[in-house]
Design an enzyme around this catalytic site. Structure first.
Site: not given
Ligand code: NAD
Length: 450
Positions: A153, A205, A251, A254, A261, A321
């Protein structure tokens, strides 16, 4: 010392790895992106997140955090493996699970000890069972494992604080012992821990993100009504937010939500619902309201300037953001394209994301080194991202250097009365009381008086 492996070192994985190592665990963080791992081994961060570099440096120096591209090395002694790979939108709006599949297969082929596989990626309901099936099928010899869902989260920009002080930890599994082991890992965080089944955890989630996105679209719709009726949405939101049943967060009216996400998660939830025969009127409206914000900014600018052909416009901010370099689905991408399509020349400045933005933004957008050189000779400025450094700019200097002092405040960071005093033609979003609809406010008052 527990041994944890983290698969995928992006925004979620790198923060997870750094934070768990800081809590005294031994962490091996793995990525298939060799350049990322090479950089991390030299102390180069692949993403911008406040405080992350210092945290990584400290834990690498203490010998608790290491990076690798080798699954067999990462899993040789691991008890826990966190899957933190991306789950982008597929063509039809469903989450694309190709990275999760490949991570699960690699884990299955390289595991040598019993393992708790914890999924932190945001994945459609049912994915935990699917991952368990993939691992079972791909294992060379049968080794015990359990799958636990532990949705993340955190918010980019405050990810470390969010990780270290979570509002709650959600764990879902068909294996209660495995869920308890993962709960133990989270005990130092002292958050409430919700233990439930896999599908429910996965749904928590999506429902959480969809609810927050709904709040944003709701207040944006209210903003449009405020503007027409002569009310100020910023004050309306403040007045609403004191009510604990409503809450003050999410809230801010904009330009709508963006990032990696909310857009994909709302779309994926609507897709899941539709697959099950539920047309989601609410989620469809949330997405439509949000998408329309970007054109709203272009239309407002056109109205303020009396046409944009040949005009020069400066964008303050590009990231979706503040406090992140993340450009995924940032409103700036569509807004810049819309302004250029309408005949304007566009420049931009962002404190962090300009390098990242070059890949996503219209190629004709010129990047400027600071807000003051951005403003020089411009016919209008548009605040796209509410970075703190924009809140206390020398606006007199900016006004004097502009060709026309027009300011469209897409994030309502300025006080309209003050900006007007400085001689700007100012417009915020939904700020009818102080803003463009000041006259109509008089009419509303008279209407009430009658
Ligand atoms: P990201 O794209 O920043 O990072 C993903 C990483 O995974 C990359 O470095 C990529 O090279 C690597 N990867 C891909 N396939 C792979 C494999 N088979 N083996 C090893 N590494 C591999 O993604 P993120 O923003 O960190 O998001 C990851 C997950 O978390 C998503 O499902 C997203 O929805 C969720 N999430 C993201 C956030 C956020 O704020 N970014 C917040 C909560 C949840």
């Amino acid at each position: 010392m527990r041994q944890i492996s983290v698969v995928g070192v992006g925004y979620v994985g790198l923060v997870t790895a750094a934070c768990f190592s800081d809590l005294g665990n031994r962490v091996l963080a793995l990525d298939v992106d060799k350049e990322r791992i090479k950089g991390l081994k030299k102390g180069v961060m692949p993403i911008y997140e406040p405080g992350l570099e210092e945290l990584v440096e400290r834990n690498v120096a203490a010998g608790r955090l290491e990076f690798t591209t080798s699954y067999s090395e990462a899993l040789a002694e691991a008890e826990f493996v966190f899957i933190c790979v991306g789950t982008p939108s597929g063509v039809d709006g469903a989450a694309d699970l190709k990275y999760v599949r490949s991570a699960a297969e690699s884990i299955a082929k390289n595991m040598s000890n019993p393992l708790v596989v914890i999924n932190k990626s945001t994945v459609p309901v049912g994915t935990g069972d699917w991952v368990a099936g993939i691992i079972e099928d791909a294992q060379a010899k049968s080794i015990d494992f359990a799958v636990v869902s532990c949705p993340e989260f955190l918010q980019e920009g405050s990810a470390i604080a969010n990780f270290m002080n979570p509002h709650r930890t959600v764990l879902g599994s068909t294996d209660r012992d495995a869920a308890d082991k993962v709960a133990q890992l989270h005990l130092p965080l002292r958050s409430p821990i919700v233990i439930t089944n896999l599908r429910t955890a996965e749904m928590i989630k999506y429902a959480s993100n969809a609810f927050l996105a709904t709040k944003i679209s709701f207040i944006n719709e209210i903003a449009d009504v405020c503007e027409s009726l002569g009310a100020d949405v910023k004050e309306v939101a403040a007045g609403m937010g004191y009510d604990p049943r409503i809450g003050a967060h999410f809230l801010g009216a904009g330009l709508g939500y963006g990032g990696s996400c909310f857009p994909k998660d709302v779309e994926a939830l609507a897709y899941m619902a539709e697959e099950m025969g539920h047309e989601s009127d609410i989620l469809n409206a949330v997405m439509k309201v949000n998408n329309d914000r970007r054109q709203m900014a272009v239309d407002k600018m056109d109205e303020l300037m009396g046409g944009m052909k040949g005009k020069r416009i400066g964008l303050l901010g590009l990231a979706f953001k503040p406090n992140t370099d993340d450009m995924r689905d940032a409103p700036s991408i569509d807004i810049a394209a819309g302004l250029i399509k309408a005949g304007a020349t566009v420049r931009a400045y962002d404190p962090i994301s300009m390098e990242e933005a070059k890949e996503d933004i219209h190629p004709d957008v010129e990047m400027m080194p600071d807000p003051y050189s951005l403003a020089e000779g411009m016919d209008a400025l548009l605040v796209v991202t509410e970075w703190n450094e924009f809140k206390n700019l020398d606006l007199e200097r900016i006004r004097n250097s502009m060709n026309e002092p027009i300011l469209l405040d897409g994030r309502n960071i300025y006080e309209p009365a003050r900006i007007k005093e400085l001689g700007f033609r100012y417009r915020g979003v939904g700020r009818g009381y102080h803003g463009a609809a000041e006259e109509s406010q008089g009419e509303v008052l008279r209407a009430h008086a009658n």
